[in-house]
Enzyme design. Structure first.
Site, PDB file in Angstrom:
ATOM      1  N   VAL A 224       1.068  -3.792   3.820  1.00  0.00           N
ATOM      2  CA  VAL A 224       1.017  -5.106   4.475  1.00  0.00           C
ATOM      3  C   VAL A 224       2.283  -5.942   4.270  1.00  0.00           C
ATOM      4  O   VAL A 224       2.404  -7.015   4.863  1.00  0.00           O
ATOM      5  CB  VAL A 224      -0.214  -5.972   4.068  1.00  0.00           C
ATOM      6  CG1 VAL A 224      -1.492  -5.456   4.662  1.00  0.00           C
ATOM      7  CG2 VAL A 224      -0.299  -6.182   2.596  1.00  0.00           C
TER       8      VAL A 224
ATOM      9  N   SER B 111       0.801  -1.237   0.000  1.00  0.00           N
ATOM     10  CA  SER B 111       0.000   0.000   0.000  1.00  0.00           C
ATOM     11  C   SER B 111       0.828   1.278   0.000  1.00  0.00           C
ATOM     12  O   SER B 111       0.264   2.356  -0.231  1.00  0.00           O
ATOM     13  CB  SER B 111      -0.928   0.027   1.207  1.00  0.00           C
ATOM     14  OG  SER B 111      -2.030  -0.809   0.974  1.00  0.00           O
TER      15      SER B 111
ATOM     16  N   TYR C  26      -4.810   3.510   8.082  1.00  0.00           N
ATOM     17  CA  TYR C  26      -6.162   2.961   8.207  1.00  0.00           C
ATOM     18  C   TYR C  26      -6.745   3.322   9.572  1.00  0.00           C
ATOM     19  O   TYR C  26      -6.617   4.459   9.998  1.00  0.00           O
ATOM     20  CB  TYR C  26      -6.164   1.445   7.938  1.00  0.00           C
ATOM     21  CG  TYR C  26      -5.323   1.114   6.737  1.00  0.00           C
ATOM     22  CD1 TYR C  26      -5.708   1.573   5.479  1.00  0.00           C
ATOM     23  CD2 TYR C  26      -4.136   0.416   6.846  1.00  0.00           C
ATOM     24  CE1 TYR C  26      -4.921   1.316   4.363  1.00  0.00           C
ATOM     25  CE2 TYR C  26      -3.347   0.154   5.722  1.00  0.00           C
ATOM     26  CZ  TYR C  26      -3.742   0.605   4.507  1.00  0.00           C
ATOM     27  OH  TYR C  26      -2.983   0.370   3.412  1.00  0.00           O
TER      28      TYR C  26
ATOM     29  N   LYS D  43       0.531   3.400  -2.986  1.00  0.00           N
ATOM     30  CA  LYS D  43      -0.630   4.292  -3.181  1.00  0.00           C
ATOM     31  C   LYS D  43      -0.239   5.766  -3.087  1.00  0.00           C
ATOM     32  O   LYS D  43      -0.896   6.626  -3.680  1.00  0.00           O
ATOM     33  CB  LYS D  43      -1.715   3.967  -2.142  1.00  0.00           C
ATOM     34  CG  LYS D  43      -2.286   2.557  -2.273  1.00  0.00           C
ATOM     35  CD  LYS D  43      -3.171   2.190  -1.080  1.00  0.00           C
ATOM     36  CE  LYS D  43      -3.703   0.760  -1.181  1.00  0.00           C
ATOM     37  NZ  LYS D  43      -4.441   0.350   0.028  1.00  0.00           N
TER      38      LYS D  43
ATOM     39  N   TYR E  63      -3.435  -2.684 -10.344  1.00  0.00           N
ATOM     40  CA  TYR E  63      -3.314  -2.439  -8.891  1.00  0.00           C
ATOM     41  C   TYR E  63      -2.426  -3.500  -8.226  1.00  0.00           C
ATOM     42  O   TYR E  63      -1.535  -3.173  -7.432  1.00  0.00           O
ATOM     43  CB  TYR E  63      -4.717  -2.412  -8.278  1.00  0.00           C
ATOM     44  CG  TYR E  63      -4.729  -2.377  -6.774  1.00  0.00           C
ATOM     45  CD1 TYR E  63      -4.461  -1.198  -6.082  1.00  0.00           C
ATOM     46  CD2 TYR E  63      -5.006  -3.527  -6.038  1.00  0.00           C
ATOM     47  CE1 TYR E  63      -4.467  -1.173  -4.700  1.00  0.00           C
ATOM     48  CE2 TYR E  63      -5.014  -3.502  -4.654  1.00  0.00           C
ATOM     49  CZ  TYR E  63      -4.738  -2.319  -3.987  1.00  0.00           C
ATOM     50  OH  TYR E  63      -4.744  -2.294  -2.611  1.00  0.00           O
TER      51      TYR E  63
HETATM   52  N1  GLN Z   1      -2.192  -5.321  -2.079  1.00  0.00           N
HETATM   53  C1  GLN Z   1      -2.749  -5.213  -0.766  1.00  0.00           C
HETATM   54  C2  GLN Z   1      -4.257  -5.375  -0.818  1.00  0.00           C
HETATM   55  O1  GLN Z   1      -4.855  -4.821  -1.668  1.00  0.00           O
HETATM   56  C3  GLN Z   1      -2.368  -3.898  -0.167  1.00  0.00           C
HETATM   57  C4  GLN Z   1      -2.978  -3.686   1.201  1.00  0.00           C
HETATM   58  C5  GLN Z   1      -2.062  -3.011   2.168  1.00  0.00           C
HETATM   59  O2  GLN Z   1      -0.841  -2.928   1.982  1.00  0.00           O
HETATM   60  N2  GLN Z   1      -2.633  -2.563   3.265  1.00  0.00           N
HETATM   61  O3  GLN Z   1      -4.842  -6.038  -0.030  1.00  0.00           O
END
Ligand code: GLN
Length: 311
Positions: free
Chosen positions: A264, A71, A246, A74, A198
């Site tokens: 993650v 993430s 989050y 992003k 993505y």
């Molecule tokens: N690729 C992961 C997902 O979409 C990214 C989520 C994350 O890093 N929090 O679940």
């Protein structure tokens, strides 16, 4: 931000102590296992890299080991889309903290297909969909990778295709989110294009040193390439502070006081605007899906340096 930066020597000594402390604590958390390729990573690893405004890089632990940024990508896709269509993106995605898990479907249903912010999965999928408009997935991915390579001044940054394929096989929640977006008319491209792009952007691999260098443009450090305007960097920082972790974003702002974005894969990009770009990695996660040892290290670093956007 008040006070002077620590000297590179003092910071280096601190990072070495911190790395030793993290290993002594041994409180690693659990690796993400919903992406099978990430489930095999040893959680007992820690790396940190801090790039200071004078250009010096201090690092400790596994700072040169590549990890899946997930993430954290992003932040860079948002920077790209702001460069491409500017403020228009805010017609498709909000700017409020979600207070929910990163892959929440509930919120998307409640808000009729306009995701709360660009850092939860639904919001990031909208950003990626916008980057795809009028282009192939390959070109959209190239734009993100190109931006990151320019920011880091490092052409040796790649996508780990095994991680992307692994998520492609198991990413049913994201598939559900994209279909929801489509049903509300907030998807312009085919579902599979948006998802594939993505998953590949999330599978970009970087080390802490590479990520700290890429973060120069978000931190507005002297010498960073002029690929992001100061106003946009400031806005991305605001979103990182309010939405970057989050439903743990409030606690991170409270305890660390700096904009940050987690992934993650266990990575963290943290920004001390005008002062430093910080990357931390430890793959074990806490219950909110943020790096457990990484979040602890971020708190320690903020205490040591006194860096905070709140003065
Ligand atoms: N690729 C992961 C997902 O979409 C990214 C989520 C994350 O890093 N929090 O679940």
């Amino acid at each position: 931000m008040a006070g002077a930066n620590p000297t590179p020597e003092a910071l280096q000594a601190f990072l070495d102590r911190l790395s030793a402390e993290i290993h002594e604590r041994g409180d690693w958390g659990k690796v993400a296992d919903y992406i099978p390729e990430l489930a095999d990573v040893d959680p007992a690893q820690f790396g940190i890299a801090v790039l200071l405004a004078d250009g010096s890089m201090c690092s400790a632990g596994a700072a040169r080991v590549g990890f899946s940024v997930q993430s954290i990508s992003k932040v860079f896709s948002l920077a790209c889309v702001l460069g491409r269509i500017g403020e228009q993106i805010w017609q498709r995605v909000g700017r409020e903290p979600s207070g929910s898990r990163f892959d929440s479907i509930l919120l998307l249903e409640l808000e009729k297909g306009i995701p709360r912010n660009p850092f939860i999965n639904a919001g990031a999928l909208v950003v990626t969909d916008e980057l795809l408009t009028g282009r192939t997935p390959r070109d959209a991915l190239s734009e993100i990778i190109h931006f990151i390579r320019l920011a880091a001044d490092d052409d040796d940054i790649h996508i780990d295709r095994a991680v992307a394929m692994s998520e492609q096989d198991t990413g049913d929640r994201n598939r559900a989110l994209v279909n929801y977006l489509k049903s509300y008319g907030n998807l312009k491209n085919p579902v599979d294009y948006a998802l594939g792009t993505y998953f590949h952007q999330c599978a970009i691999e970087m080390s802490c040193i590479q990520l700290a260098r890429a973060g120069r443009v978000i931190a507005g450090l002297p010498g960073a390439p002029a690929i992001l305007s100061p106003t946009r960097a400031r806005r991305i920082n605001a979103l990182m502070l309010t939405c970057g972790h989050y439903d743990e974003s409030g606690d991170f702002a409270f305890r660390v006081g700096l904009p940050g974005k987690s992934g993650v894969g266990g990575g963290l990009l943290i920004v001390a605007p005008g002062r430093a770009s910080i990357a931390i990695w430890s793959p074990g996660l806490n219950d909110t899906g943020n790096s457990r040892a990484g979040t602890f290290a971020a708190r320690r670093l903020a205490e040591f340096t006194g860096w905070s956007v709140f003065g």
